[in-house]
Write a protein that holds these residues in place. Structure first.
Motif, short mmCIF file in Angstrom:
data_model
loop_
_atom_site.label_atom_id
_atom_site.label_comp_id
_atom_site.label_asym_id
_atom_site.label_seq_id
_atom_site.Cartn_x
_atom_site.Cartn_y
_atom_site.Cartn_z
N SER A 1 -8.82 7.26 -1.95
CA SER A 1 -8.39 7.44 -3.34
C SER A 1 -9.41 6.97 -4.38
CB SER A 1 -7.08 6.69 -3.58
OG SER A 1 -7.27 5.29 -3.46
N ASN A 2 -10.31 6.09 -3.97
CA ASN A 2 -11.25 5.46 -4.91
C ASN A 2 -10.52 4.73 -6.03
OD1 ASN A 2 -13.65 6.30 -3.57
ND2 ASN A 2 -13.42 8.32 -4.48
N THR A 3 -9.38 4.14 -5.69
CA THR A 3 -8.57 3.39 -6.66
C THR A 3 -8.00 2.16 -5.96
OG1 THR A 3 -6.47 4.45 -6.06
CG2 THR A 3 -7.80 5.54 -7.77
N PRO A 4 -7.47 1.22 -6.75
CA PRO A 4 -6.68 0.15 -6.13
C PRO A 4 -5.43 0.76 -5.51
CG PRO A 4 -7.20 -0.37 -8.43
CD PRO A 4 -7.60 1.05 -8.19
N VAL A 5 -4.92 0.14 -4.47
CA VAL A 5 -3.72 0.63 -3.79
C VAL A 5 -2.77 -0.53 -3.51
CG1 VAL A 5 -4.93 2.58 -2.72
CG2 VAL A 5 -4.73 0.42 -1.47
N VAL A 6 -1.51 -0.19 -3.31
CA VAL A 6 -0.52 -1.18 -2.88
C VAL A 6 0.20 -0.63 -1.64
CG1 VAL A 6 -0.11 -2.27 -5.12
CG2 VAL A 6 1.22 -0.26 -4.48
N THR A 7 0.61 -1.54 -0.78
CA THR A 7 1.36 -1.17 0.41
C THR A 7 2.77 -0.78 -0.01
OG1 THR A 7 0.13 -2.88 1.60
CG2 THR A 7 2.04 -1.93 2.72
N ALA A 8 3.21 0.40 0.39
CA ALA A 8 4.55 0.87 0.06
C ALA A 8 5.50 0.71 1.25
CB ALA A 8 4.51 2.33 -0.37
N SER A 9 4.99 0.92 2.47
CA SER A 9 5.85 0.75 3.64
C SER A 9 4.99 0.56 4.89
CB SER A 9 6.78 1.95 3.85
OG SER A 9 6.06 3.09 4.28
N VAL A 10 5.62 -0.04 5.87
CA VAL A 10 4.99 -0.25 7.18
C VAL A 10 6.00 0.22 8.22
CG1 VAL A 10 4.10 -1.95 8.80
CG2 VAL A 10 3.69 -2.25 6.35
N ASP A 11 5.58 1.13 9.08
CA ASP A 11 6.46 1.57 10.15
C ASP A 11 6.50 0.53 11.25
OD1 ASP A 11 6.63 3.81 8.59
OD2 ASP A 11 6.00 5.22 10.13
#
Length: 171
Positions: free
Chosen positions: A49-59
């Protein structure tokens, strides 16, 4: 925004399991491994993405075998599909006992990340174009995995997921 390939997000991270990383049985603590997996997956998502990211879910994260004190772990990660602002990242965790030259697969998991704009709001990500047969299979399966995540979290009803219809209907 130019499309990207799975290989563009490929990441390999290694860690040595030290005493502070283990439980009283000398095995790597699951929380420590999840921490390392989250970092590796975030790097893949940021590369895509070339952006900051956040974790939304973990399987589901299941241990096939314990990882022992002194083992080296290698975490491989890559984006398997990009949606609007979210990305699915696949991870494989290998453990290796270097003294006896034995390497084994310990874990596999899927993490979902959301790309953020400068104001912390979801941001569109580039399209992902799979190239290999394996990448295409992972890409196709990602839609079903996403729908299942959304159904289990209450954000989608089973009737809105035609790819999963056989799982929820008894007809």
């Amino acid at each position: 925004m130019a499309p990207k390939h799975c290989k563009d997000s490929a990441n390999v991270m290694s860690e040595l399991v030290l005493p502070n990383d283990t439980n009283t049985l000398g095995n790597l603590m699951g929380g420590r491994l999840m921490h390392w997996m989250d970092i590796a997956a975030a790097v893949s998502a940021m590369k895509h993405s070339n952006t900051p990211v956040v974790t939304a879910s973990v399987d589901n994260i299941s241990f096939a075998s314990p990882i022992k004190l002194g083992n080296v772990i290698t975490i491989e990660s890559m984006v398997t599909r990009a949606f609007n602002s979210s990305m699915e990242v696949y991870l494989k965790v290998w453990a290796e006992d270097l003294h006896v030259q034995f390497k084994y697969l310990s874990n596999e998991a899927y993490f979902t990340f959301v790309s953020l704009d400068p104001h912390g709001k979801p941001r569109k990500v580039p399209e992902l174009v799979p190239e290999t047969t394996h990448e295409k299979e992972m890409f196709d399966g990602a839609l079903r995995r996403r729908q299942l995540r959304l159904i289990l979290s209450g954000k989608m009803s089973p009737s809105e997921a035609p790819e999963l219809k056989a799982l929820f209907n008894r007809d």
